[in-house]
Design an enzyme around this catalytic site. Structure first.
Site, PDB file in Angstrom:
ATOM      1  N   VAL A  44       0.861  -1.218   0.153  1.00  0.00           N
ATOM      2  CA  VAL A  44       0.140  -0.180   0.089  1.00  0.00           C
ATOM      3  C   VAL A  44       0.824   1.497   0.028  1.00  0.00           C
ATOM      4  O   VAL A  44       1.746   1.170   0.734  1.00  0.00           O
ATOM      5  CB  VAL A  44      -1.215   0.085   1.545  1.00  0.00           C
ATOM      6  CG1 VAL A  44      -1.953   1.340   1.176  1.00  0.00           C
ATOM      7  CG2 VAL A  44      -1.904  -1.260   1.272  1.00  0.00           C
ATOM      8  N   CYS A  45       0.815   2.529  -1.420  1.00  0.00           N
ATOM      9  CA  CYS A  45       1.066   3.708  -0.816  1.00  0.00           C
ATOM     10  C   CYS A  45       2.788   3.472  -0.937  1.00  0.00           C
ATOM     11  O   CYS A  45       3.613   2.120  -2.132  1.00  0.00           O
ATOM     12  CB  CYS A  45       1.130   4.015   0.116  1.00  0.00           C
ATOM     13  SG  CYS A  45       1.472   5.837   0.311  1.00  0.00           S
ATOM     14  N   THR A  46       4.002   4.128  -0.201  1.00  0.00           N
ATOM     15  CA  THR A  46       5.362   3.698  -0.500  1.00  0.00           C
ATOM     16  C   THR A  46       5.463   2.654  -0.190  1.00  0.00           C
ATOM     17  O   THR A  46       7.194   1.861   0.513  1.00  0.00           O
ATOM     18  CB  THR A  46       6.047   4.189   0.351  1.00  0.00           C
ATOM     19  OG1 THR A  46       5.080   4.990   1.459  1.00  0.00           O
ATOM     20  CG2 THR A  46       5.178   6.524  -0.704  1.00  0.00           C
TER      21      THR A  46
ATOM     22  N   THR B 202       2.548   3.000  -6.870  1.00  0.00           N
ATOM     23  CA  THR B 202       2.690   3.377  -5.606  1.00  0.00           C
ATOM     24  C   THR B 202       2.559   4.843  -5.556  1.00  0.00           C
ATOM     25  O   THR B 202       1.988   5.986  -6.507  1.00  0.00           O
ATOM     26  CB  THR B 202       4.465   3.794  -4.975  1.00  0.00           C
ATOM     27  OG1 THR B 202       4.844   3.358  -4.052  1.00  0.00           O
ATOM     28  CG2 THR B 202       5.010   4.654  -6.230  1.00  0.00           C
TER      29      THR B 202
END
Length: 320
Positions: free
Chosen positions: A106-108, A126
């Site tokens: 998730v995300c970074t 990302t």
């Protein structure tokens, strides 16, 4: 009820919503009586101790990483802690992530997977703000900055924060069907309709805003009049420039050509009408400047891989 295990990796500097968003989705399956199975969710840190999130919230994990059998789904969230990750965490991911049937970031969190070598040879995404960094630092990763999430075999990566919820809903739909995923989405008051290839930004945010006022006015005119004459000559007249000067200036200040900008605005407008209204395909094609349903169908298939009718079937907002 049989279960599938979901393990969420915790570390100092993790973003709390990257953790809780997907967990609310997976835990919601247990509240759906018709679901064929539920998820057994576990959180873990390297030493089993509490972690402090990037917002200052303290999370107490269920235990240590490595305790218990490999999970079915391993989720690696993002946050400030991915900027200078603990080498021991990277070592653990490199050694143990391969044991999970599904690997999710998730995300970074994608930066942690990339550092562990788990994204090499794979397409991934990302958060928009670090896509360039991911691509430069890890050239073996095929970085796609556009989608809100990317599925590549057992590997799934998502953009920032709420995109983790979209990805989790897609995984639940894969496991338990659309009805269960839709029930969870309704409970969370989110729409089960954002496809993975939906852009992280709207057209207006994805493209740069022009510096000069006449070009900014043209951008706004395109947004407000997708059914109008949006050819280069007409738009150049609005900017009080020659077509050649206009095309060159528009590309320099927005990062895209006038034609591509118009195409994306029209596509985005058509998607919103298909998602949010009951207007007919022919009516929408005229309202968005396509002229005919066939022209709109070609644009949808080229950009999204689905015809307008199929797109509506999958992503039309449910009437409550």
């Amino acid at each position: 009820m049989p279960e599938r295990t979901v393990l969420v990796v915790l570390f100092d500097g993790v973003q709390s919503l990257d953790v809780t968003g997907p967990l609310e989705v997976f835990s919601g399956a247990g509240e759906v009586p018709s679901a064929a199975f539920g998820y057994r969710i576990r959180t873990a840190s390297l030493d089993g101790g509490p972690v402090r999130t990037s917002s200052g919230l303290t999370l107490v994990p269920d235990g240590r990483l490595g305790d218990g059998a490999p999970p079915h789904t391993l989720i690696v969230p993002g946050g400030e802690g991915t900027r200078r990750p603990d080498p021991a965490l990277i070592d653990w991911l490199r050694a143990h992530a391969i044991g999970a049937e599904r690997l999710v970031s998730v995300c970074t969190g994608a930066l942690l997977l990339a550092e562990a070598g788990l994204l090499d040879g794979h397409r991934a995404t990302t958060h928009w703000s670090v896509c360039d960094h991911l691509a430069r630092t890890y050239p073996g990763v095929d970085v796609d900055p556009e989608p809100i999430f990317v599925r590549d075999g057992r590997l799934s990566t998502s953009a920032g924060v709420t995109a983790g919820i979209d990805l989790a809903l897609a995984l639940v739909e894969e496991d338990l069907g659309r009805t269960t995923a839709l029930t969870i989405a309704r409970h969370l008051v989110v729409f089960l309709r954002r496809p993975g290839n939906q852009a992280q930004f709207s057209v207006q945010l994805a493209a740069q805003t022009a510096r000069r006022e006449p070009l900014r006015e043209v951008q706004q005119y395109i947004t407000d009049h997708p059914d109008g004459d949006l050819g280069v000559e007409a738009l150049a007249g609005r900017a009080r420039l020659s077509p050649r000067q206009f095309a060159r200036a528009f590309l320099a200040e927005t990062g895209t050509t006038p034609g591509k900008y118009v195409d994306r605005v029209r596509l985005e407008h058509a998607r919103r009408l298909l998602e949010d209204t009951g207007d007919g395909i022919e009516e929408i094609s005229r309202a968005c400047g396509y002229g005919t349903p066939e022209a709109m169908r070609r644009a949808f298939v080229k950009a999204l891989g689905a015809a307008p009718a199929e797109y509506r079937r999958r992503f039309h907002a449910p009437v409550r």
